[in-house]
Every structure is written in C-alpha cells, then in structure tokens.
Scaffold this motif. Structure first.
Motif, PDB file in Angstrom:
ATOM      1  N   SER A  67      -7.175  -4.673   3.435  1.00 36.17           N
ATOM      2  CA  SER A  67      -7.951  -5.051   3.686  1.00 36.17           C
ATOM      3  C   SER A  67      -8.264  -5.738   4.441  1.00 36.17           C
ATOM      4  N   GLY A  70      -9.087  -4.567   7.916  1.00 38.23           N
ATOM      5  CA  GLY A  70     -10.088  -3.629   7.947  1.00 38.23           C
ATOM      6  C   GLY A  70      -9.769  -2.367   7.659  1.00 38.23           C
ATOM      7  N   TYR A  71      -8.763  -1.667   6.573  1.00 35.67           N
ATOM      8  CA  TYR A  71      -8.257  -0.769   5.820  1.00 35.67           C
ATOM      9  C   TYR A  71      -9.598  -0.487   5.014  1.00 35.67           C
ATOM     10  N   SER A  72     -10.480   0.561   4.375  1.00 36.06           N
ATOM     11  CA  SER A  72     -11.236   0.626   3.146  1.00 36.06           C
ATOM     12  C   SER A  72     -10.650   1.451   2.485  1.00 36.06           C
ATOM     13  N   TYR A  73     -10.472   1.112   1.349  1.00 38.57           N
ATOM     14  CA  TYR A  73     -10.223   1.996   0.152  1.00 38.57           C
ATOM     15  C   TYR A  73     -10.053   2.866  -0.259  1.00 38.57           C
ATOM     16  N   THR A  74     -10.045   3.953  -0.479  1.00 41.65           N
ATOM     17  CA  THR A  74     -10.933   4.908  -1.086  1.00 41.65           C
ATOM     18  C   THR A  74     -10.515   5.082  -2.829  1.00 41.65           C
ATOM     19  N   ALA A  78     -10.427  -3.545  -3.368  1.00 42.17           N
ATOM     20  CA  ALA A  78      -9.483  -4.222  -2.379  1.00 42.17           C
ATOM     21  C   ALA A  78      -8.876  -5.323  -2.415  1.00 42.17           C
TER      22      ALA A  78
END
Length: 281
Positions: A67, A70-74, A78
């Motif tokens: 997170s 910059g990774y956005s979880y679906t 986070a």
C-alpha cells in the motif's frame, strides 16, 4: 441456510459484480480456498529452500508494504498487520517476505477481481496473514480464476489457465504451483528456472515492470545511488529495500553477493543492453 457465497448461517461477506469483490475490513473465512506455491529467484541462489535472511535480521515489516508503495488492493483493506509472533517461526515454514495474491477474471486476465497481501514461506507455500494453515481463503465467490503473484522487486507471474476455486472454506483442494514447470504461465518466459524450481524474476529495483542494466531508468543505477554513488565498494546494511535484489538485507554494488549482478544475470551477462519485461496483462 446457505448464503450466496456458499457459507452457512447466512453470513454474507462480499458483494460480487464484474467489477470485483467488496469485503468488510475484517472478512470472515468464506469464499474461495486454494493452495498456492511459488519462489523468488533473488532468495533462491540454489537448492529448493529460499533464504529467510530478512526475517532473521528482523527486517520484515509487520504492516504489508505494498500500500505504501502505491499498490491498490481490489476488495481487501490496505495496511494489514501481522503479529510479531508469525516471524518467529524457523525452518521450512519461516517467512521470506510479503507478497500480493491476485485473482483475475477468466477470459479477461487483465481484470483483477480480488487481491490481498499474503506471506511466502521458505519452502514456497503462500499463506494467509493470519498464519493459519497452508490454504489461502478469499471472499471471492466460487469461479474459475487466473491466479497471479506479485513481489516488490521481482516480476509478477500469472497462470496461463484459469483454475476452479471452490465455493466454501473447505470444498476446494486446488493447488496452484508456480514453482513447477508443469504449471503454464501467461506470456513468454514469465519465470526463471533455478535448478528444478521455477521462480519469479528478481532485480526490478525500480518497480516499473522492466528489467534493465543500462540506459535510462535502469535498475542498476539506483543500487549505486543507495550506497553513495562515488563509493561503489560501500554497503548499506539492515535495510528492507526494493534495491536489495537478493533479499539479504544488504545493498551492495560490488563484491560477493552484490545486488547489481542479479540484474546483469537476469538480462543476460553477455548482452547487458537487452531488457526483460514482466509478463502480466
């Protein structure tokens, strides 16, 4: 009565549509259940057991690191945390690092239906952040999915085929083994063979999905910058850093076990101007 997700007692934990899965901040263990195995080439110079040097040095964070990068979880929240006790296990089940597991739609592998952080053990088992058993459990409904695995400085890889993932916590016995050459992966040369083990490619120090040793935006220069630029023999110790391509907790540009050679080897030591690209749609 059964709920729409296949669990008993009407405990609905997700709402599913073509756009993805929505879950609460503390989902229950309903949904899909499967086993995932993988390996990181940076942590596996030889043999079949990866190194847990980051864990041994106390460098693995208790909060998932993706997170912040910059990774956005679906579907998953986070900044998930783990108890420190999970990092005290030694031996084959010792934790190597955090990873991200993605379920992608059958027929549309570029579409992430659900993703969550997980932990990778030395023997290759990918386990839930609760540390309970070898089975991953997600709130995504029973369906066929492509399974992808990501790591912060390795290329991600995804199954070429979609797998049926069962509709209750105890109904599926599916195993997705990304360590095996028998398991086909999406794209071309998506994994690196280390002996008999298929691994994710190491060396993506910039995290841009392209492995480069020379030229603009290469992965070698950040390593040199990290250790001081004008002092290539220097080292930076006790770090949890993307530029530590062999996951030993040390950033080195020269000498034994340096991080620069990982990149050169993986693009081709006799062809340093070539590049390698992550095979994810």
């Amino acid at each position: 009565a059964s709920s729409p997700n296949g669990c008993q007692s009407g405990n609905v934990v997700h709402c599913y549509s073509a756009g993805g899965v929505t879950v609460p901040s503390s989902p229950t263990e309903c949904g899909t259940r499967f086993r995932l195995q993988a390996a990181l080439s940076g942590a596996l110079p030889s043999g079949t057991l990866m190194t847990d040097a980051l864990r041994t040095a106390g460098l693995i964070p208790l909060t998932e690191p993706y997170s912040a990068s910059g990774y956005s979880y679906t579907g998953a929240p986070a900044n998930i945390n783990i108890p420190a006790s999970l990092l005290t296990t030694t031996g084959n089940n010792a934790i190597v690092d955090w990873v991200v597991v993605e379920l992608r739609a059958e027929g549309a592998p570029g579409s992430v239906v659900y993703s969550e952080p997980a932990l990778l053990q030395r023997d290759g088992d990918v386990v839930d952040v609760d540390g309970n058993g070898l089975w991953l459990r997600t709130p995504a409904p029973a369906a066929r999915y492509h399974v992808a695995l990501r790591h912060r400085n390795h290329f991600g890889a995804m199954t070429a085929n979609a797998y049926w993932l069962g509709g209750s916590p105890y109904a599926s016995t599916t195993t997705v083994n990304l360590r095996s050459s028998v398991t086909p992966t999406y794209g071309s040369n998506a994994r690196k063979a280390v002996g008999s083990v298929q691994c994710l490619w190491a060396g993506d120090a910039t995290g841009d999905g392209t492995l480069k040793y020379t030229g603009a935006g290469n992965d070698r220069d950040p390593i040199l910058t990290a250790i001081g630029g004008s002092t290539p023999n220097a080292v930076v110790t006790n770090v949890y850093d993307r530029r530590d391509t062999n996951l030993d907790g040390v950033i080195k540009y020269t000498g034994s076990g340096n991080d620069r050679d990982v990149i050169l080897t993986n693009v081709g030591s006799t062809t340093p101007n070539t590049t390698r690209t992550q095979q994810l749609p």
